[in-house]
Every structure is written in structure tokens, then in C-alpha cells.
Design a protein around this motif. Structure first.
Motif, PDB file in Angstrom:
ATOM      1  N   GLY A   9       0.820  -1.207   0.000  1.00 31.26           N
ATOM      2  CA  GLY A   9       0.000   0.000   0.000  1.00 31.26           C
ATOM      3  C   GLY A   9       0.853   1.255   0.000  1.00 31.26           C
ATOM      4  O   GLY A   9       1.967   1.256   0.517  1.00 31.26           O
ATOM      5  N   GLY A  10       0.346   2.317  -0.575  1.00 31.17           N
ATOM      6  CA  GLY A  10       1.056   3.584  -0.567  1.00 31.17           C
ATOM      7  C   GLY A  10       0.951   4.273   0.779  1.00 31.17           C
ATOM      8  O   GLY A  10       0.247   3.811   1.688  1.00 31.17           O
ATOM      9  N   PRO A  11       1.639   5.421   0.930  1.00 36.18           N
ATOM     10  CA  PRO A  11       1.601   6.147   2.207  1.00 36.18           C
ATOM     11  C   PRO A  11       0.197   6.533   2.649  1.00 36.18           C
ATOM     12  O   PRO A  11      -0.123   6.458   3.837  1.00 36.18           O
ATOM     13  CB  PRO A  11       2.459   7.386   1.925  1.00 36.18           C
ATOM     14  N   LEU A  12      -0.651   6.953   1.712  1.00 38.38           N
ATOM     15  CA  LEU A  12      -1.997   7.385   2.080  1.00 38.38           C
ATOM     16  C   LEU A  12      -2.831   6.217   2.593  1.00 38.38           C
ATOM     17  O   LEU A  12      -3.548   6.348   3.598  1.00 38.38           O
ATOM     18  CB  LEU A  12      -2.684   8.042   0.884  1.00 38.38           C
ATOM     19  N   LEU A  13      -2.746   5.074   1.916  1.00 35.31           N
ATOM     20  CA  LEU A  13      -3.503   3.903   2.355  1.00 35.31           C
ATOM     21  C   LEU A  13      -3.032   3.441   3.726  1.00 35.31           C
ATOM     22  O   LEU A  13      -3.847   3.131   4.610  1.00 35.31           O
ATOM     23  CB  LEU A  13      -3.346   2.766   1.336  1.00 35.31           C
ATOM     24  N   PHE A  14      -1.722   3.403   3.926  1.00 32.99           N
ATOM     25  CA  PHE A  14      -1.186   2.988   5.223  1.00 32.99           C
ATOM     26  C   PHE A  14      -1.616   3.954   6.322  1.00 32.99           C
ATOM     27  O   PHE A  14      -2.032   3.541   7.407  1.00 32.99           O
ATOM     28  CB  PHE A  14       0.338   2.914   5.157  1.00 32.99           C
ATOM     29  N   MET A 111       5.302   8.419  10.336  1.00 35.61           N
ATOM     30  CA  MET A 111       6.592   9.074  10.147  1.00 35.61           C
ATOM     31  C   MET A 111       7.674   8.063   9.781  1.00 35.61           C
ATOM     32  O   MET A 111       8.529   8.326   8.935  1.00 35.61           O
ATOM     33  CB  MET A 111       6.960   9.839  11.424  1.00 35.61           C
ATOM     34  N   LEU A 112       7.623   6.864  10.404  1.00 36.64           N
ATOM     35  CA  LEU A 112       8.586   5.815  10.099  1.00 36.64           C
ATOM     36  C   LEU A 112       8.433   5.338   8.661  1.00 36.64           C
ATOM     37  O   LEU A 112       9.424   5.073   7.973  1.00 36.64           O
ATOM     38  CB  LEU A 112       8.392   4.645  11.065  1.00 36.64           C
ATOM     39  N   ARG A 113       7.195   5.250   8.189  1.00 43.26           N
ATOM     40  CA  ARG A 113       6.921   4.815   6.814  1.00 43.26           C
ATOM     41  C   ARG A 113       7.568   5.746   5.790  1.00 43.26           C
ATOM     42  O   ARG A 113       7.910   5.323   4.677  1.00 43.26           O
ATOM     43  CB  ARG A 113       5.401   4.772   6.608  1.00 43.26           C
ATOM     44  N   GLN A 114       7.766   7.008   6.161  1.00 42.17           N
ATOM     45  CA  GLN A 114       8.311   7.988   5.227  1.00 42.17           C
ATOM     46  C   GLN A 114       9.840   8.072   5.257  1.00 42.17           C
ATOM     47  O   GLN A 114      10.425   8.800   4.465  1.00 42.17           O
ATOM     48  CB  GLN A 114       7.709   9.373   5.524  1.00 42.17           C
TER      49      GLN A 114
END
Length: 252
Positions: A9-14, A111-114
Motif C-alpha cells: 500500500g502507498g503512504p496514504l492507504l497505510f 513518520m517511520l513509513r516515510q
């Protein structure tokens, strides 16, 4: 579903998933702490879920202003919707605790995902928590003789806690030798021990809250296993620690 959302999933979905989880967890918290304040609970859950989207439009530094704004809103709400003056300070304290405990800490997953290798770090967090829980359970049942913290969680043992940390180490080593070779052996050991212990502390903290509120489980969304907050307790404490390690100490 969580693992698929992290990896594909992308950042928005996550972030949307974390927002929904944070909202449900806050509802569970308020149902335990303030069961008579239904309207405030629903509004708090909505605001808490939206708070985790802040890193998508700003950065980690935007977390504090968003928390301050949410707290000010609820301080005013409690001020002008007094139900019992004797309970006012208690109600406001619970409102502040819920925002600091759930969305502010869970925001660190977004934040970690980015970060660089953010997806890998998120899977590492999951591995640490799951392997810790599993080995702590089995080693505690097989070897547990000495109580870890009887007042808060009488079933947990020191032997189980040590077994849980060993499980965390195995989890990070699995990551190191499979999908995350950038993770050095030093990184693997440090994160396993530090985050593994913090995860156990998060579990104890939620047990402390439930005992204080006089409930066995935070909710019933998982029959026989409690609520969302019961499943999240370790990750809530592990998330900020992992983010700050990945940001300031991990060299990649």
C-alpha cells in the motif's frame, strides 16, 4: 491485511489504516475511562484518527502543534459541557492522556513509513513485537517461576520477559538475513533488545490502565482476544523508539 498494506500500500492507504486503528483504540479507551461521555468520546476518536495524517502534510515537527490544538479543543469542550464538577479534573486528565497515549505515539508509524527503508522498518517492528509476544508466552508457560510485576500483570514472569527479548533478537536476525540486509548485526541486536523491552513495557502500561478502570479487555472486536488497544499496546510504545532510532542512529 496489515502486512499487505505496509508492503504494497502507498503512504496514504497505510496512514488511513493507522487513522482508523487510532480512532477505534481511542473509542475503547474512552469507553473504559469515561463511559458516560459518549459524544465527547466519538469526537475525540475522530480527531485522534485525523491526527495521524499530520506527517503527510508536514513533518515530525507538526505532531506537537496538532496535539496542542486537539487538547485545547477538548479543554474548551469539557469546560462548557460540565456534567459533574467533582469529576471535571479527572475527565480532562483522561482526555489529555488518550491523545498523548494513542494518536501522538501511533503517528510515529506514519513518520517511520516515510523514512529511508521505512517499509522494512515497519516489518521489523511487527517481527519484533510478534516474536516477542510468542516466545514470551511459551517460555513463560514452560519456565515461568518468578513474577515480573504482580501488581499490574500477575501472569507475566521474568522468565517469559527474557524469552520475549530472545524472540525479538531472532526476529531482527531474520530480517537482517532476508529482506533487510542494510540492517547491521549491531542494529539488529540494539533494536531487538531496546524495542523488545519497550514493547513489553507498553503491554504492562495497558494492563495498568485496564486494572485501574476495572476491566479485563479494552474491547470485544477480537472475540476471546480483546480489543484493538489490547493488540496495539506493544506497538504503541515501540513505534516512536523505532522511528527515532531509524532517523538518528541507523546509518543504512
Amino acid at each position: 491485511m496489515v502486512i499487505l498494506t505496509i508492503t504494497h500500500g502507498g503512504p496514504l492507504l497505510f496512514t488511513g489504516l493507522i487513522g482508523i486503528v487510532a480512532a477505534i483504540a481511542m473509542l475503547e479507551f474512552y469507553r473504559m475511562a469515561l463511559p458516560e461521555r459518549l459524544m465527547e468520546s466519538r469526537l475525540a476518536a475522530l480527531c485522534g484518527g485525523l491526527m495521524v495524517f499530520v506527517p503527510l502534510v508536514g513533518d515530525g515537527g507538526a505532531a506537537l502543534p496538532s496535539l496542542v490544538a486537539a487538547l485545547l479543543l477538548f479543554f474548551l469542550l469539557f469546560l462548557f459541557r460540565i456534567q459533574n464538577i467533582a469529576d471535571a479534573a479527572r475527565d480532562v486528565s483522561y482526555a489529555a492522556l488518550a491523545f498523548a497515549y494513542i494518536p501522538l505515539l501511533l503517528m510515529h508509524l506514519v513518520m517511520l513509513r516515510q523514512t529511508t527503508y521505512g517499509v522494512q522498518w515497519l516489518v521489523v517492528v511487527m517481527l519484533i513485537v510478534m516474536s516477542n509476544d510468542s516466545l514470551a508466552y511459551y517460555s513463560g508457560r514452560a519456565l515461568g517461576r518468578h513474577r515480573l510485576y504482580k501488581l499490574v500483570s500477575p501472569n507475566k514472569s521474568i522468565e517469559g520477559a527474557i524469552g520475549g527479548v530472545v524472540g525479538s533478537i531472532l526476529g531482527t536476525l531474520l530480517a537482517r538475513f532476508t529482506f533487510f540486509p542494510q540492517l547491521s548485526l549491531t542494529d539488529a541486536l540494539l533494536t531487538a533488545v531496546f524495542i523488545g523491552i519497550l514493547g513489553q513495557t507498553g503491554d504492562l502500561f495497558e494492563s495498568l490502565l485496564k486494572r485501574s478502570f476495572g476491566v479485563k479487555d479494552s474491547g470485544t472486536i477480537f472475540p476471546g482476544h480483546g480489543g484493538i488497544l489490547d493488540r496495539l499496546d506493544s506497538i504503541i510504545f515501540a513505534a516512536p523508539a523505532t522511528y527515532y532510532y531509524a532517523t538518528y542512529f541507523f546509518k543504512g
